[in-house]
Enzyme design. Structure first.
Site, short mmCIF file in Angstrom:
data_model
loop_
_atom_site.label_atom_id
_atom_site.label_comp_id
_atom_site.label_asym_id
_atom_site.label_seq_id
_atom_site.Cartn_x
_atom_site.Cartn_y
_atom_site.Cartn_z
N GLY A 100 0.80 -1.22 0.00
CA GLY A 100 0.00 0.00 0.00
C GLY A 100 0.83 1.27 0.00
N GLY A 110 -0.32 4.39 0.23
CA GLY A 110 -1.16 5.51 0.69
C GLY A 110 -0.36 6.38 1.65
N PHE A 111 -1.06 7.12 2.50
CA PHE A 111 -0.38 8.02 3.44
C PHE A 111 0.59 7.24 4.32
CE2 PHE A 111 -4.11 10.66 2.52
CZ PHE A 111 -3.50 11.87 2.31
N GLU A 155 -18.66 17.99 2.80
CA GLU A 155 -17.87 18.72 1.79
C GLU A 155 -18.48 18.54 0.40
OE1 GLU A 155 -13.67 18.78 4.25
OE2 GLU A 155 -13.79 17.44 2.55
N ASP A 171 -5.29 3.17 8.14
CA ASP A 171 -6.71 2.84 8.30
C ASP A 171 -6.95 1.37 8.65
OD1 ASP A 171 -7.44 5.39 7.67
OD2 ASP A 171 -8.56 4.89 5.85
N ALA A 214 -5.80 10.72 7.83
CA ALA A 214 -4.44 10.80 7.29
C ALA A 214 -3.38 10.90 8.41
CB ALA A 214 -4.34 12.00 6.35
N GLN A 215 -3.65 11.67 9.46
CA GLN A 215 -2.62 11.90 10.48
C GLN A 215 -2.17 10.63 11.20
OE1 GLN A 215 -0.36 14.04 11.54
NE2 GLN A 215 -0.86 15.21 9.73
C1 LIG Z 1 -13.42 11.07 0.30
C2 LIG Z 1 -12.46 11.01 1.47
C3 LIG Z 1 -12.14 12.17 2.16
C4 LIG Z 1 -11.25 12.13 3.22
N1 LIG Z 1 -10.95 13.29 3.88
C5 LIG Z 1 -10.05 13.27 4.87
C6 LIG Z 1 -9.66 14.47 5.51
O1 LIG Z 1 -10.15 15.56 5.19
N2 LIG Z 1 -8.72 14.41 6.50
C7 LIG Z 1 -8.16 13.21 6.89
O2 LIG Z 1 -7.31 13.19 7.77
N3 LIG Z 1 -8.52 12.07 6.30
C8 LIG Z 1 -9.44 12.06 5.30
N4 LIG Z 1 -9.79 10.89 4.69
C9 LIG Z 1 -9.22 9.64 5.20
C10 LIG Z 1 -7.81 9.43 4.72
O3 LIG Z 1 -7.71 9.61 3.33
C11 LIG Z 1 -7.37 8.03 5.11
O4 LIG Z 1 -7.47 7.91 6.51
C12 LIG Z 1 -5.95 7.75 4.66
O5 LIG Z 1 -5.89 7.73 3.25
C13 LIG Z 1 -5.46 6.42 5.23
O6 LIG Z 1 -4.17 6.19 4.76
P1 LIG Z 1 -3.67 4.69 4.49
O7 LIG Z 1 -2.26 4.81 4.05
O8 LIG Z 1 -3.99 3.85 5.67
O9 LIG Z 1 -4.58 4.16 3.31
P2 LIG Z 1 -4.77 4.72 1.83
O10 LIG Z 1 -4.34 6.12 1.71
O11 LIG Z 1 -6.17 4.38 1.47
O12 LIG Z 1 -3.78 3.82 0.96
C14 LIG Z 1 -3.94 2.44 0.83
C15 LIG Z 1 -3.18 2.00 -0.39
O13 LIG Z 1 -3.17 0.58 -0.43
C16 LIG Z 1 -3.39 0.13 -1.75
N5 LIG Z 1 -3.97 -1.21 -1.63
C17 LIG Z 1 -5.07 -1.59 -0.97
N6 LIG Z 1 -5.26 -2.90 -1.06
C18 LIG Z 1 -4.25 -3.39 -1.82
C19 LIG Z 1 -3.89 -4.68 -2.27
N7 LIG Z 1 -4.60 -5.76 -1.95
N8 LIG Z 1 -2.80 -4.81 -3.06
C20 LIG Z 1 -2.05 -3.73 -3.41
N9 LIG Z 1 -2.34 -2.48 -2.99
C21 LIG Z 1 -3.42 -2.32 -2.20
C22 LIG Z 1 -4.33 1.17 -2.33
O14 LIG Z 1 -4.25 1.19 -3.75
C23 LIG Z 1 -3.81 2.46 -1.71
O15 LIG Z 1 -2.84 3.08 -2.52
C24 LIG Z 1 -10.68 10.91 3.61
C25 LIG Z 1 -10.99 9.72 2.92
C26 LIG Z 1 -11.87 9.79 1.84
C27 LIG Z 1 -12.21 8.53 1.09
#
Ligand SMILES: Cc1cc2nc3c(=O)[nH]c(=O)nc-3n(C[C@H](O)[C@H](O)[C@H](O)COP(=O)(O)OP(=O)(O)OC[C@H]3O[C@@H](n4cnc5c(N)ncnc54)[C@H](O)[C@@H]3O)c2cc1C
Length: 427
Positions: free
Chosen positions: A15, A17-18, A174, A305, A322-323
């Site tokens: 992953g 993501g953040f 939003e 997450d 995100a934080q």
């Molecule tokens: C519409 C929306 C608005 C938001 N607004 C806010 C906000 O204003 N403030 C805030 O703090 N948070 C906000 N969030 C929440 C925030 O975006 C998430 O908490 C954050 O992205 C979590 O980060 P992460 O790295 O855990 O997961 P993610 O950023 O979701 O990254 C997960 C990554 O894993 C990859 N992945 C998943 N499963 C697999 C797999 N099986 N194989 C390979 N790759 C995989 C995905 O492609 C992705 O790139 C919002 C979320 C959404 C959907």
């Protein structure tokens, strides 16, 4: 997967993501081999997805190539791969492009939309968790207006111009604010031959207030902002059914709409092999300890997450925001190096930086630890924070210029149906 063998320990991150990116950056110049796997070759800045859905921003400005983020890092490998399972006995990840052995594994797969088991809603509603989904929504919104222009059936026209958003959290709020601004500022100019005053935006919220996680003042103010923009807020109501035409709730209230947007919750994107009942808890999240170690493992971790970390202030788990993801990614970078050097691990301590949401032009609510404020200043703070956390100088510039342009011109240039959304045949 064509990853060279090395004497360094191999850390596989699932992953980008953040959380995954924060961790990879932290490990960038260390004596470890890092392999980052993601099913997309880009990082998505999810907080601004709603602006893509509503034509305020192009998708490219909130996405960033993962390879570019980490291009200067030695011992770093990215593979575009969908991870299908983890074999915890053989220490291997199983993906659509092959298998890969790991010394340490970090699950940072984030979350996906939670329909709470309602397959009809899943089938007919629109989600907004990824860039393709946001583009679908953008197309559908615009296609609805094109179609509304053509029909002489008043009920059908109204249904096409009705937008029902389920969930009064930041995403729902939003999105509703942005739709209300489009209705006011753009539709009358784009569709002078359509009575766009008939367009309705509804938020249906099961709780007794919107922005439930924020202060009472923020919630009240956001509600007042939305009402001023003409958004209808329905509280203490649960959507129970949607067949592509009619939204049914747990009360007598129903809505006729061609667009139901589901922003009512997310659940962890769990992976086979790490999905047993003793590891997974509420919301499909993986149970971890204070060092981000997955229950029962020393060398497998979860961050962001997907990870369920309980703290005194967050007995239900850290918020899916995100934080926590960024902070856990950074901290785990240090801890992995400590683990490799056989030093004791440091427990994760979450620094709560607060909550914020924008409702539209000059309107936002911000709850910081010490200060809570709403209105124009909050809106500037919201913009600054979002620009700051966007990845890439170009993206920051593009988003900033777009915002200035949209502000000055009362416009949203990206209202384009580039990839038409195929409406369900039975609608
Ligand atoms: C519409 C929306 C608005 C938001 N607004 C806010 C906000 O204003 N403030 C805030 O703090 N948070 C906000 N969030 C929440 C925030 O975006 C998430 O908490 C954050 O992205 C979590 O980060 P992460 O790295 O855990 O997961 P993610 O950023 O979701 O990254 C997960 C990554 O894993 C990859 N992945 C998943 N499963 C697999 C797999 N099986 N194989 C390979 N790759 C995989 C995905 O492609 C992705 O790139 C919002 C979320 C959404 C959907």
């Amino acid at each position: 997967m064509n990853i060279p063998r090395t004497s360094y320990p191999r850390i596989v991150i699932i992953g980008g993501g953040f959380a995954g990116v924060a961790l990879a950056k932290k490990l960038s110049k260390q004596e470890v081999q890092v392999v980052l796997l993601d099913k997309n070759n880009y990082h998505t800045f999810q907080p601004l997805l709603y602006q893509v859905s509503t034509g305020g921003l192009e998708p490219d400005s909130i996405a960033y190539p993962i390879r570019k983020i980490l291009k200067d890092f030695p011992n770093f490998y990215f593979r575009l791969a969908h991870v299908e399972a983890v074999d915890t006995l053989k220490n291997k990840v199983i993906t659509n492009i092959g298998k890969l052995k790991f010394d340490y594994l970090v699950v940072a797969t984030g979350s996906k939309t939670n329909y709470f088991g309602n397959s009809e809603i899943e089938k007919y509603s629109m989600a907004m968790k990824t860039i393709p989904q946001s583009l679908n929504l953008r197309s559908l919104i615009l296609e609805n207006f094109e179609e509304a222009l053509l029909t002489s059936d008043l009920n059908e026209r109204n249904a096409l111009m009705n937008f029902v958003i389920v969930g009064g959290g930041p995403t729902g709020v939003e999105l509703a604010g942005a739709l209300a601004e489009i209705k006011k500022g753009i539709l009358p100019k784009d569709y002078p031959d359509l009575d766009t005053r008939m367009a309705q935006i509804h938020i249906v919220q099961s709780a007794d207030c919107i922005l439930k996680g924020m202060s009472e003042k923020a919630s009240e103010k956001a509600e007042a902002f939305l009402e001023k923009l003409g958004v209808n807020i329905w509280k203490n109501i649960r959507v129970t059914h949607y067949d592509g035409k009619t939204v049914t709730t747990n009360t007598d209230l129903t809505f006729e709409t061609a667009t139901l947007i589901w922003a009512a919750g997310v659940k962890g994107a769990k992976i086979k092999g790490l999905d047993s009942k003793d590891i997974i808890t509420q919301g499909n999240r993986i149970i971890i300890n204070q060092f981000n170690q997955v229950k029962g493992f020393n060398h497998i971790f979860a961050i962001g997450d997907i990870a369920h970390m309980v703290t005194d202030n967050f007995p239900g788990g850290l918020p899916m925001m995100a934080q926590p993801a960024i902070q856990q990614g950074k901290q785990l970078g240090d801890n992995l190096l400590r683990l490799i050097e056989q030093k004791p691990l440091m427990p994760f301590v979450y620094k709560d930086k607060g909550f914020m949401a924008t409702i539209g032009r000059n309107k936002a609510v911000v709850d910081l630890k010490r200060f809570k404020f709403q209105g124009v200043f909050a809106w500037f703070v919201w913009m600054f924070v979002h620009l700051f956390f966007l990845i890439g100088f170009r993206n920051r510039m593009v988003v900033f210029i777009n915002w200035v342009y949209n502000y000055v011109r009362f416009d949203r240039e990206a209202r384009l149906i580039i990839r038409p959304f195929k409406r369900r045949e039975d609608f």
